[in-house]
Design a protein around this motif. Structure first.
Motif, short mmCIF file in Angstrom:
data_model
loop_
_atom_site.label_atom_id
_atom_site.label_comp_id
_atom_site.label_asym_id
_atom_site.label_seq_id
_atom_site.Cartn_x
_atom_site.Cartn_y
_atom_site.Cartn_z
N THR A 137 2.67 1.67 -3.42
CA THR A 137 1.95 2.07 -4.31
C THR A 137 1.56 3.52 -4.22
O THR A 137 1.44 4.29 -5.21
CB THR A 137 0.57 1.34 -4.51
OG1 THR A 137 0.88 -0.12 -4.43
CG2 THR A 137 -0.52 1.76 -5.50
N ALA A 138 1.30 3.98 -3.22
CA ALA A 138 0.85 5.42 -2.63
C ALA A 138 2.32 6.16 -3.28
O ALA A 138 2.13 7.34 -3.86
CB ALA A 138 0.89 5.56 -1.24
N ARG A 139 3.35 5.79 -2.96
CA ARG A 139 4.69 6.50 -3.27
C ARG A 139 4.64 6.44 -4.81
O ARG A 139 4.90 7.33 -5.42
CB ARG A 139 5.90 5.70 -2.78
CG ARG A 139 7.29 6.31 -3.29
CD ARG A 139 7.67 7.54 -2.71
NE ARG A 139 8.82 8.34 -3.23
CZ ARG A 139 10.00 8.21 -2.69
NH1 ARG A 139 10.27 7.52 -1.68
NH2 ARG A 139 11.05 8.73 -3.44
N ASP A 158 -1.02 6.00 3.92
CA ASP A 158 -1.83 5.80 4.86
C ASP A 158 -1.54 5.74 6.31
O ASP A 158 -0.45 4.85 6.26
CB ASP A 158 -2.65 4.47 4.25
CG ASP A 158 -3.69 4.10 5.22
OD1 ASP A 158 -4.78 4.26 5.24
OD2 ASP A 158 -3.42 3.00 6.03
N GLN A 197 0.88 -1.03 0.09
CA GLN A 197 -0.14 -0.18 -0.05
C GLN A 197 0.77 1.32 -0.15
O GLN A 197 0.64 2.18 -0.76
CB GLN A 197 -1.01 0.00 1.17
CG GLN A 197 -1.81 1.07 1.26
CD GLN A 197 -2.98 1.08 2.49
OE1 GLN A 197 -2.74 0.05 3.19
NE2 GLN A 197 -4.06 1.96 2.43
N LEU A 216 2.47 6.48 -7.07
CA LEU A 216 1.36 7.32 -7.65
C LEU A 216 1.48 8.74 -7.15
O LEU A 216 0.52 9.63 -7.47
CB LEU A 216 0.03 6.71 -7.31
CG LEU A 216 -0.22 5.26 -7.63
CD1 LEU A 216 -1.70 4.68 -7.51
CD2 LEU A 216 -0.02 5.16 -9.50
N GLY A 217 2.26 9.09 -6.07
CA GLY A 217 2.33 10.44 -5.68
C GLY A 217 1.28 10.73 -4.72
O GLY A 217 0.96 11.68 -4.46
N ASP A 218 0.69 9.42 -4.17
CA ASP A 218 -0.30 10.03 -3.03
C ASP A 218 0.32 10.15 -1.70
O ASP A 218 1.30 9.50 -1.28
CB ASP A 218 -1.53 8.62 -3.06
CG ASP A 218 -2.19 8.61 -4.49
OD1 ASP A 218 -2.09 9.74 -5.12
OD2 ASP A 218 -2.78 7.76 -4.77
N ASP A 219 -0.68 10.25 -0.75
CA ASP A 219 -0.20 10.63 0.69
C ASP A 219 -0.28 9.08 1.26
O ASP A 219 -0.90 8.33 0.86
CB ASP A 219 -1.07 11.27 1.42
CG ASP A 219 -1.14 12.87 1.21
OD1 ASP A 219 -0.01 13.34 0.72
OD2 ASP A 219 -2.00 13.48 1.55
#
Length: 186
Positions: free
Chosen positions: A73-75, A82, A70, A77-80
């Protein structure tokens, strides 16, 4: 030891996250039994021996694996990140890691299950906290969900590994082109 785990992602934490194969389709669990978890730790080269896993160790490892996936995947996609995934990873990373020892025949690393898992978690922390990491990419094979570090010179690598995915996709594309050529010629 039966070497059937694959290590093509460029970092042990990425290879660990890839032990749940085909996440979008058939979902093949590489840690189906405790001995498969033991085998992964040894085959990865992080430890030379590990105490035998119990089912609780598999549950703990898969929980950390899913948190790592998780966060990766965040890294990617450039997401924060969790917060719950961070807590799971950090809890595993704060435990004592496997410690190598010098013996008369060289280095030897024996680990408990928690030490081996902590070593993986620390690899994930180092990877995900590095601002200069090369791009993280997901394999171009639609059946594969491995995330790998693209260290290719041009930064255009498409597959987690040629043997595991690239050759399959290229062969399928070739067969499709041949079918189209045969159909067009008829």
């Amino acid at each position: 030891m039966n070497m059937d785990h694959v290590f093509v992602c460029g970092n042990p934490a990425l290879d660990f996250a890839a032990t749940l194969r085909a996440r979008r389709t058939a979902r093949f669990e590489m840690f189906a039994t405790p001995d498969r978890l033991d085998a992964w730790y040894v085959e990865s080269g992080m430890v030379d021996s590990v105490s035998p896993a119990r089912q609780a160790d598999v549950v703990r490892a898969t929980t950390v694996r899913e948190a790592v996936y998780q966060l990766i995947t965040a890294r990617r996609l450039g997401d924060d990140f969790d917060d719950e995934a961070l807590a799971v990873l950090n809890d595993a990373a704060r435990r004592a890691p496997a410690a190598p020892q010098l013996t008369h025949s060289g280095r030897w690393t024996a680990a408990t299950q928690r030490e081996a898992l902590s070593t993986v978690a620390r690899h994930a922390v180092e990877l995900l906290s590095n601002p200069d990491i090369p791009p993280l990419k997901e394999c171009g094979n639609p059946e594969c969900t491995r995330v790998y570090i693209d260290r290719s010179r041009a930064g255009r690598r498409q597959w987690c590994g040629m043997e595991s995915c690239g050759n399959k996709i290229k062969a399928a594309a070739y067969r499709a082109r041949r079918r189209t050529a045969v159909t067009s010629a008829a």
